[in-house]
Structure formats: C-alpha cells, structure tokens
Scaffold this active site. Structure first.
Site, PDB file in Angstrom:
ATOM      1  N   LYS A   9     -17.985 -34.329 -63.463  1.00  0.00           N
ATOM      2  CA  LYS A   9     -17.578 -33.659 -62.219  1.00  0.00           C
ATOM      3  C   LYS A   9     -18.402 -32.392 -61.940  1.00  0.00           C
ATOM      4  O   LYS A   9     -19.090 -31.878 -62.838  1.00  0.00           O
ATOM      5  CB  LYS A   9     -16.083 -33.332 -62.310  1.00  0.00           C
ATOM      6  CG  LYS A   9     -15.200 -34.582 -62.391  1.00  0.00           C
ATOM      7  CD  LYS A   9     -13.721 -34.218 -62.295  1.00  0.00           C
ATOM      8  CE  LYS A   9     -12.848 -35.453 -62.363  1.00  0.00           C
ATOM      9  NZ  LYS A   9     -11.416 -35.122 -62.099  1.00  0.00           N
ATOM     10  N   TYR A  49     -11.137 -41.592 -54.010  1.00  0.00           N
ATOM     11  CA  TYR A  49      -9.822 -41.242 -54.576  1.00  0.00           C
ATOM     12  C   TYR A  49      -8.670 -41.699 -53.672  1.00  0.00           C
ATOM     13  O   TYR A  49      -7.598 -41.104 -53.726  1.00  0.00           O
ATOM     14  CB  TYR A  49      -9.744 -39.731 -54.801  1.00  0.00           C
ATOM     15  CG  TYR A  49     -10.366 -39.249 -56.099  1.00  0.00           C
ATOM     16  CD1 TYR A  49      -9.856 -39.645 -57.344  1.00  0.00           C
ATOM     17  CD2 TYR A  49     -11.441 -38.377 -56.099  1.00  0.00           C
ATOM     18  CE1 TYR A  49     -10.411 -39.193 -58.536  1.00  0.00           C
ATOM     19  CE2 TYR A  49     -12.004 -37.922 -57.296  1.00  0.00           C
ATOM     20  CZ  TYR A  49     -11.475 -38.335 -58.506  1.00  0.00           C
ATOM     21  OH  TYR A  49     -12.009 -37.878 -59.695  1.00  0.00           O
ATOM     22  N   ASN A 112     -11.416 -30.799 -64.480  1.00  0.00           N
ATOM     23  CA  ASN A 112     -11.219 -31.339 -65.830  1.00  0.00           C
ATOM     24  C   ASN A 112     -12.450 -32.110 -66.337  1.00  0.00           C
ATOM     25  O   ASN A 112     -12.335 -32.947 -67.219  1.00  0.00           O
ATOM     26  CB  ASN A 112      -9.934 -32.177 -65.891  1.00  0.00           C
ATOM     27  CG  ASN A 112      -9.966 -33.379 -64.980  1.00  0.00           C
ATOM     28  OD1 ASN A 112     -10.928 -33.577 -64.249  1.00  0.00           O
ATOM     29  ND2 ASN A 112      -8.925 -34.195 -65.021  1.00  0.00           N
ATOM     30  N   HIS A 115     -14.128 -37.939 -65.049  1.00  0.00           N
ATOM     31  CA  HIS A 115     -13.230 -38.983 -64.549  1.00  0.00           C
ATOM     32  C   HIS A 115     -13.622 -40.276 -65.235  1.00  0.00           C
ATOM     33  O   HIS A 115     -14.804 -40.516 -65.480  1.00  0.00           O
ATOM     34  CB  HIS A 115     -13.398 -39.145 -63.029  1.00  0.00           C
ATOM     35  CG  HIS A 115     -12.766 -40.398 -62.513  1.00  0.00           C
ATOM     36  ND1 HIS A 115     -11.419 -40.476 -62.216  1.00  0.00           N
ATOM     37  CD2 HIS A 115     -13.267 -41.641 -62.301  1.00  0.00           C
ATOM     38  CE1 HIS A 115     -11.132 -41.710 -61.825  1.00  0.00           C
ATOM     39  NE2 HIS A 115     -12.246 -42.435 -61.866  1.00  0.00           N
ATOM     40  N   GLU A 126     -14.353 -49.041 -58.588  1.00  0.00           N
ATOM     41  CA  GLU A 126     -15.139 -47.823 -58.777  1.00  0.00           C
ATOM     42  C   GLU A 126     -16.605 -48.091 -59.148  1.00  0.00           C
ATOM     43  O   GLU A 126     -17.494 -47.360 -58.709  1.00  0.00           O
ATOM     44  CB  GLU A 126     -14.479 -46.945 -59.843  1.00  0.00           C
ATOM     45  CG  GLU A 126     -13.124 -46.411 -59.373  1.00  0.00           C
ATOM     46  CD  GLU A 126     -12.431 -45.519 -60.388  1.00  0.00           C
ATOM     47  OE1 GLU A 126     -12.964 -45.340 -61.516  1.00  0.00           O
ATOM     48  OE2 GLU A 126     -11.367 -44.983 -60.053  1.00  0.00           O
TER      49      GLU A 126
END
Ligand code: CMP
Length: 153
Positions: A9, A49, A112, A115, A126
């Site tokens: 990310k 998402y 975080n 993913h 995805e």
C-alpha cells in the site's frame, strides 16, 4: 496451485518498505508470478474495494489507496491465499501477531501496509483486475542457494 493478489500500500511504498515486504513473501515460499507499480485513481480504488462500499471507512480507505503509488503482485503457491494472510497478520496492526508484516510495519488499521485476497473468489476478481494473462509468468522456483532467503535455507 493457488494464486493470490498482494498490494503493497501507499504508506509502505512511501516509507521504502517494498523490498522488505517482497523479501518476506519470498521467504514464505511464495512464487512471484507478476509484479508492477500503479497509481490508482479514486474511482479505480472504489471499484477494487467495491465489497466494502457500505462500510463507514470506504471513503477514507479509497482516498488513501489513491494517495500514492502501490506495488501489486501475483503470488503463487499450494496454499498461497492462506500463506499470504498468515504472514500479513490481522487487519489491525495493533492486534496482529509479532513477526507479521502488519504488526512489524503497519501504523494503523487503514495504513496497514499490505492487502491480500481473502478467498479464492476474491482472488478471481482481484488478480485479473490488475494483470492480463501475458503479464503473469510460470517458472520453477529453485531454492538451492544456502544462506539465501528461501524456505530451505
Ligand atoms: P485490506 O486487507 O486492504 O482490506 C480492506 C481494508 O479496509 C483493510 O485492509 C483496512 O486497510 C481497511 N479497514 C478495515 N477495517 C477498517 C476500519 N475499521 N477502519 C478503517 N479502515 C479499515
């Protein structure tokens, strides 16, 4: 053989953690089948998402995911989906086990660092979201080098 999508990310890219995270993917025995960097726009982040569109954090999450470039990878292995999720750790870095990527490198539940697809159904959406067939590669991973980062060393 399973395939899963990993995203490093924007927070991790900006902090120079791409190499550290990819090292952990490889050390876990995952084979890198594809990788590239992209900068999502807000609409693409929302599309990616979409399963979270009703959540209160949706706008903030998708704004963050469009805030800078990300590194995206296709990882392969017998149990690639669960292996990746195990080394990532729980969604909230504060609750993730020591030694996991999110615990070691994440700063908040949103930022975080990584993913990973959470099921075969997610991976089926995805992986092709980011990669066309010719962009993924099959090869035999050889873990012969003693002292390297492979699982046999
Ligand atoms: P990820 O695995 O990318 O999947 C959805 C993301 O939503 C998740 O990681 C977090 O970054 C984010 N997320 C999940 N729960 C929350 C929350 N309660 N508040 C903010 N962001 C969240």
């Amino acid at each position: 053989m399973e395939r899963t999508l990993a995203i490093i990310k924007p927070d991790a890219v900006a902090r120079g953690k791409i190499g550290e995270i990819i090292r952990r993917f490889e050390k876990a025995g995952l084979r890198i089948s594809a990788l590239k960097m992209v900068h999502l726009d807000k609409r693409q982040a929302e599309e990616f998402y979409h399963v979270h569109r009703a959540r209160p954090f949706f706008d903030s999450l998708t704004t963050f995911m469009a805030s800078g470039p990300v590194a995206v990878l296709v990882l392969e292995g017998e149990t690639a989906i669960s292996t990746l999720r195990a080394i990532m750790g729980a969604t909230d870095p504060a609750r993730a086990s020591p030694g996991t990527i999110r615990r070691d490198l994440g700063t908040s539940i949103e930022q975080n660092t990584v993913h990973g697809s959470d099921s075969p159904e997610s991976a089926a959406f995805e992986v092709p979201y980011f990669f066309q067939g010719p962009e993924t590669f099959d090869y035999v991973r050889v873990d012969r080098h003693k002292g390297g980062d492979g699982p046999s060393s």
